[in-house]
Design an enzyme around this catalytic site. Structure first.
Site, PDB file in Angstrom:
ATOM      1  N   ASP A 192       0.831  -1.197   0.000  1.00 18.39           N
ATOM      2  CA  ASP A 192       0.000   0.000   0.000  1.00 18.39           C
ATOM      3  C   ASP A 192       0.869   1.252   0.000  1.00 18.39           C
ATOM      4  OD1 ASP A 192      -2.961   1.063   0.733  1.00 18.39           O
ATOM      5  OD2 ASP A 192      -1.466   2.230   1.826  1.00 18.39           O
ATOM      6  N   TYR A 235       3.453   9.923  -0.028  1.00 19.80           N
ATOM      7  CA  TYR A 235       4.506   9.348   0.809  1.00 19.80           C
ATOM      8  C   TYR A 235       5.894   9.615   0.228  1.00 19.80           C
ATOM      9  CZ  TYR A 235       0.544   6.512   2.520  1.00 19.80           C
ATOM     10  OH  TYR A 235      -0.670   6.070   2.995  1.00 19.80           O
ATOM     11  N   LYS A 262      -2.189   6.053  -4.331  1.00 19.92           N
ATOM     12  CA  LYS A 262      -3.228   7.056  -4.098  1.00 19.92           C
ATOM     13  C   LYS A 262      -2.824   8.384  -4.727  1.00 19.92           C
ATOM     14  CE  LYS A 262      -3.588   4.988   0.523  1.00 19.92           C
ATOM     15  NZ  LYS A 262      -2.201   4.446   0.596  1.00 19.92           N
ATOM     16  N   HIS A 302      -6.846  10.088  -2.102  1.00 22.08           N
ATOM     17  CA  HIS A 302      -6.252   9.994  -0.767  1.00 22.08           C
ATOM     18  C   HIS A 302      -7.096  10.671   0.312  1.00 22.08           C
ATOM     19  CE1 HIS A 302      -2.066   9.442   1.250  1.00 22.08           C
ATOM     20  NE2 HIS A 302      -3.037   9.199   2.095  1.00 22.08           N
TER      21      HIS A 302
END
Length: 314
Positions: free
Chosen positions: A74, A79, A104, A135
Site C-alpha cells: 500500500d 509518501y 493514491k 487519498h
C-alpha cells in the site's frame, strides 16, 4: 481445511472471515479481491531528505516484507516513496500477477487524475495497479469538484490500468456526494480505524449498506501511539488467552469485523509472527464487542487532526 480458492471469502458486508490456516482475501463489489493484511509504506516509511535519491532502507524494508509473504503493498504519491516501492517490486523477482499494489492520488490543484496516475505508474514501474484511491476529500472546494474527480477515476478503471478504484479518509457526506453520480461506486474506503477511533455516526454501517469495503490504517494505534488506555487490559487478557501479543489482537480485531488491515514494520521477526500467528486464532464476537466498548472510553486521532475538532469522533 478448504482450499484457498473454494473457501469462504470475506466481503464488504462486514461478516468475519472463517477460521482457516491462511489469511484470506476480501472480495470487492466489482469482483476483484484484496488480501486482508497489507504492508503500508506510509508514515514511518515516508520519504525524507533528498527526494530524488533512492532510499535503500525503504527498498530493503519493503523487500523484506515481500520476502515474508506481504504481497499486498500500500503506497501513495504523498509518501514520496513510489520509486522505492517500484524498485522493491522489481528486485523481488515476484511475478507482477501475484502482487496487489495500491497507490493514491493527492488531487493536486490544477492537475488531472490521468496526469497523477501516469506519473505514479512510471515511478512504480508497472503498467497497472490493483487499487487506486483518492487519498482524501479535503482538497475539494465543492461537491461538483469531487464528483468530477471521481469521473476521472472511473475512466482509469474503464481503461484497465486501475483494476479497482476507491477512496480514503472519506466521511459519509463525501461518499454520498460521489455515489450521486458514480457509474462505478468506490469499492473501498481506507480510513484510520482502531478502538479509539470507531467513527461515530454509523460510518461503518453506511459502508456495509452500500457494499463499500473498509480498510483500516493505523490499526495498532491503541498499542503503539495511544497507550495507556482503557483497551490495554482487554488486549492483555485476550492476548494471554490465545498466546499472542496485544498487537496481534489489535490486528485480529479488524479482521474479525471483515475489515482489511494495513500496517507496517521494519522488524522482520514481527512481520513473520503476524503472518504465522494471525491465522491461528480468531476472536469471539463477545471479545470483539468488549474491545470496541472499552475503546469508546478514549478518543484518539492520529491523522488529519487539522480537519476535525478535538472531540469529533466521526
Amino acid at each position: 481445511m478448504n482450499s484457498e480458492t473454494s473457501a469462504f471469502k470475506a466481503d464488504a458486508s462486514g461478516t468475519a472471515p472463517k477460521q482457516s490456516d491462511y489469511l484470506p482475501n476480501l472480495k470487492f463489489s466489482d469482483g476483484n479481491e484484496i488480501p486482508m493484511l497489507g504492508y503500508g509504506l506510509g508514515t514511518a516509511m515516508s520519504k525524507r531528505g533528498n527526494k530524488d535519491a533512492l532510499d535503500e532502507k525503504i527498498i530493503n524494508d519493503t523487500l523484506t516484507a515481500i520476502k515474508n509473504g506481504y504481497y499486498h503493498l500500500d503506497g501513495a504519491e504523498s509518501y514520496g516513496n513510489e520509486a522505492e516501492l517500484g524498485a522493491a517490486i522489481s528486485r523481488s523477482g515476484i511475478d507482477r500477477s501475484k502482487l496487489f499494489i495500491t497507490t493514491k492520488t493527492s488531487c493536486r490543484p490544477g492537475e488531472t487524475i490521468e496526469t497523477a496516475f501516469s506519473r505514479s505508474l512510471s515511478k512504480l514501474g508497472v503498467d497497472y495497479v490493483d487499487l487506486y484511491l483518492i487519498h482524501s476529500p479535503f482538497w475539494a472546494s465543492s461537491p461538483a469538484e469531487l464528483q468530477q474527480k471521481w469521473a476521472e477515476m472511473e475512466a482509469l478503471k474503464e481503461s484497465g490500468r486501475a483494476r479497482s478504484i476507491g477512496v480514503s479518509n472519506f466521511l459519509r457526506e463525501h461518499l454520498e456526494t460521489v455515489l450521486q453520480t458514480a457509474r462505478h461506486p468506490p469499492v473501498v474506503n481506507q480510513i484510520e480505524y482502531h478502538p479509539y477511533l470507531q467513527h461515530a455516526g454509523g460510518l461503518l454501517d453506511f459502508h456495509r449498506e452500500r457494499g463499500i469495503a473498509v480498510e483500516a490504517y493505523s490499526p495498532l494505534t491503541a498499542v503503539t501511539k495511544a497507550a495507556p488506555g482503557p483497551v490495554d487490559a482487554v488486549y492483555e487478557r485476550v492476548a494471554k488467552k490465545y498466546g499472542v501479543t496485544p498487537g496481534e489482537v489489535a490486528l485480529r480485531w479488524c479482521l474479525d469485523q471483515g475489515i482489511v488491515a494495513v500496517t507496517t514494520s521494519s522488524n522482520e521477526q514481527r512481520l513473520q509472527e503476524w503472518r504465522q500467528r494471525l491465522p491461528l486464532f480468531k476472536l469471539t464476537p463477545k471479545e470483539v464487542g468488549e474491545i470496541a466498548e472499552a475503546g469508546l472510553g478514549k478518543h484518539f486521532r492520529g491523522f488529519w487532526n487539522n480537519q476535525f475538532k478535538e472531540d469529533d469522533r466521526r
